[in-house]
Write a protein that holds these residues in place. Sequence first.
Motif, PDB file in Angstrom:
ATOM      1  N   LEU A 236     -66.994-101.866   9.690  1.00 46.21           N
ATOM      2  CA  LEU A 236     -65.589-102.136  10.011  1.00 46.21           C
ATOM      3  C   LEU A 236     -64.665-101.716   8.867  1.00 46.21           C
ATOM      4  N   LEU A 237     -65.151-101.804   7.636  1.00 53.36           N
ATOM      5  CA  LEU A 237     -64.346-101.342   6.508  1.00 53.36           C
ATOM      6  C   LEU A 237     -64.115 -99.840   6.589  1.00 53.36           C
ATOM      7  N   LEU A 238     -65.151 -99.097   6.922  1.00 54.42           N
ATOM      8  CA  LEU A 238     -64.994 -97.655   7.108  1.00 54.42           C
ATOM      9  C   LEU A 238     -64.087 -97.361   8.295  1.00 54.42           C
ATOM     10  N   ASP A 239     -64.218 -98.151   9.363  1.00 57.24           N
ATOM     11  CA  ASP A 239     -63.358 -97.981  10.538  1.00 57.24           C
ATOM     12  C   ASP A 239     -61.883 -98.195  10.194  1.00 57.24           C
ATOM     13  N   ALA A 240     -61.609 -99.168   9.316  1.00 59.70           N
ATOM     14  CA  ALA A 240     -60.224 -99.454   8.952  1.00 59.70           C
ATOM     15  C   ALA A 240     -59.558 -98.238   8.314  1.00 59.70           C
ATOM     16  N   LEU A 241     -60.324 -97.464   7.573  1.00 59.16           N
ATOM     17  CA  LEU A 241     -59.781 -96.249   6.969  1.00 59.16           C
ATOM     18  C   LEU A 241     -59.657 -95.122   7.985  1.00 59.16           C
ATOM     19  N   LEU A 242     -60.686 -94.959   8.811  1.00 60.18           N
ATOM     20  CA  LEU A 242     -60.703 -93.832   9.747  1.00 60.18           C
ATOM     21  C   LEU A 242     -59.750 -94.029  10.919  1.00 60.18           C
ATOM     22  N   ALA A 243     -59.424 -95.286  11.253  1.00 58.85           N
ATOM     23  CA  ALA A 243     -58.509 -95.544  12.369  1.00 58.85           C
ATOM     24  C   ALA A 243     -57.139 -94.922  12.123  1.00 58.85           C
ATOM     25  N   LEU A 244     -56.779 -94.760  10.855  1.00 60.32           N
ATOM     26  CA  LEU A 244     -55.490 -94.145  10.522  1.00 60.32           C
ATOM     27  C   LEU A 244     -55.405 -92.709  11.016  1.00 60.32           C
ATOM     28  N   PHE A 245     -56.558 -92.064  11.197  1.00 61.45           N
ATOM     29  CA  PHE A 245     -56.579 -90.672  11.640  1.00 61.45           C
ATOM     30  C   PHE A 245     -56.627 -90.552  13.160  1.00 61.45           C
ATOM     31  N   VAL A 246     -57.015 -91.629  13.855  1.00 62.19           N
ATOM     32  CA  VAL A 246     -57.023 -91.607  15.325  1.00 62.19           C
ATOM     33  C   VAL A 246     -55.593 -91.508  15.856  1.00 62.19           C
ATOM     34  N   LEU A 247     -54.661 -92.178  15.192  1.00 64.13           N
ATOM     35  CA  LEU A 247     -53.277 -92.235  15.671  1.00 64.13           C
ATOM     36  C   LEU A 247     -52.622 -90.853  15.749  1.00 64.13           C
ATOM     37  N   PRO A 248     -52.637 -90.040  14.681  1.00 62.34           N
ATOM     38  CA  PRO A 248     -52.037 -88.708  14.827  1.00 62.34           C
ATOM     39  C   PRO A 248     -52.764 -87.836  15.839  1.00 62.34           C
ATOM     40  N   GLY A 249     -54.084 -88.030  15.969  1.00 62.96           N
ATOM     41  CA  GLY A 249     -54.824 -87.260  16.973  1.00 62.96           C
ATOM     42  C   GLY A 249     -54.341 -87.563  18.374  1.00 62.96           C
ATOM     43  N   ALA A 250     -54.098 -88.853  18.663  1.00 61.74           N
ATOM     44  CA  ALA A 250     -53.591 -89.239  19.977  1.00 61.74           C
ATOM     45  C   ALA A 250     -52.190 -88.691  20.206  1.00 61.74           C
ATOM     46  N   TYR A 251     -51.365 -88.707  19.165  1.00 60.80           N
ATOM     47  CA  TYR A 251     -49.998 -88.181  19.296  1.00 60.80           C
ATOM     48  C   TYR A 251     -50.023 -86.682  19.582  1.00 60.80           C
ATOM     49  N   ILE A 252     -50.883 -85.954  18.857  1.00 64.11           N
ATOM     50  CA  ILE A 252     -51.000 -84.503  19.085  1.00 64.11           C
ATOM     51  C   ILE A 252     -51.475 -84.234  20.507  1.00 64.11           C
ATOM     52  N   GLY A 253     -52.456 -85.014  20.976  1.00 65.28           N
ATOM     53  CA  GLY A 253     -52.958 -84.827  22.334  1.00 65.28           C
ATOM     54  C   GLY A 253     -51.883 -85.053  23.370  1.00 65.28           C
TER      55      GLY A 253
END
Length: 257
Positions: free
Chosen positions: A210-227
């Motif tokens: 979950l600690l790693l997820d907390a960092l990587l979740a920040l990159f999901v958001l721009p990906g969704a916006y681009i999509g």
Amino acid sequence: MYTVTLWEFAALAAASILVGFSKTAVSGANTVSLAIFAAVLPARESTGVLLPLLIVGDVLAVGTYRRHAHWGTLLRLFPAVAVGVVVGTVFMLWAGDAEVRTSIGAILLLMAGVTLWRRRAAARAAAPEVPAADAADGAGARLKAGSYGVLGGFTTMVANAGGPVMSLYLLSAGFRKLGFLGTSAWFFLIVNVAKVPFSVSLGLIDGRSLLLDALLALFVLPGAYIGKACVDRINQKLFERLVIAATVLGGLQLLLR
């Protein structure tokens, strides 16, 4: 926390961007993310790290396409999907990293074949947003939903790779873009959230993941916006070819590793 190099973290970040992009634009593109996560992290644990990121993407997708879901289709799928998830959980109880890595590689290659079949189905004449034939609760519709549901539940539990299976089902049912995206968004949000207790009990989700997820979740958001911004302009054929090629390479890499 998992020990990763700067380049490995960059690869995971790029894969997380693809997760967001796949949820709002091209369903199934996250098979590439799956291959990257399984290559960088231990294959078995990678499924637990990826699951919360998929849920973040699912929430964003539901927020975008929530009004376009066809609930009759979802209710027909869920019982069979539950069976597939249970079977996948039993498999994960005894499977070690090598078995999971081999299974993910084989599933990725299978999903590449499924995607090719899906593209052929999509080339057929456009159908209504919710086709009347599929909306009917006949024996044929139930059998098709059961077959796809069990396979989708198993692949999503073992490898988070149910996207191409469900994409094929929805396209074969005649869904067009908005109905496809809305139904798929709700389907994976509900199924992925339901998978969390199973993944926790298997030790796939813990404080370290979950600690790693907390960092990587920040990159999901721009990906969704681009999509979301690209969904109406994307060259679907070219992108699917790239996804298929990357999926095949990822599957082969896992099988030969």
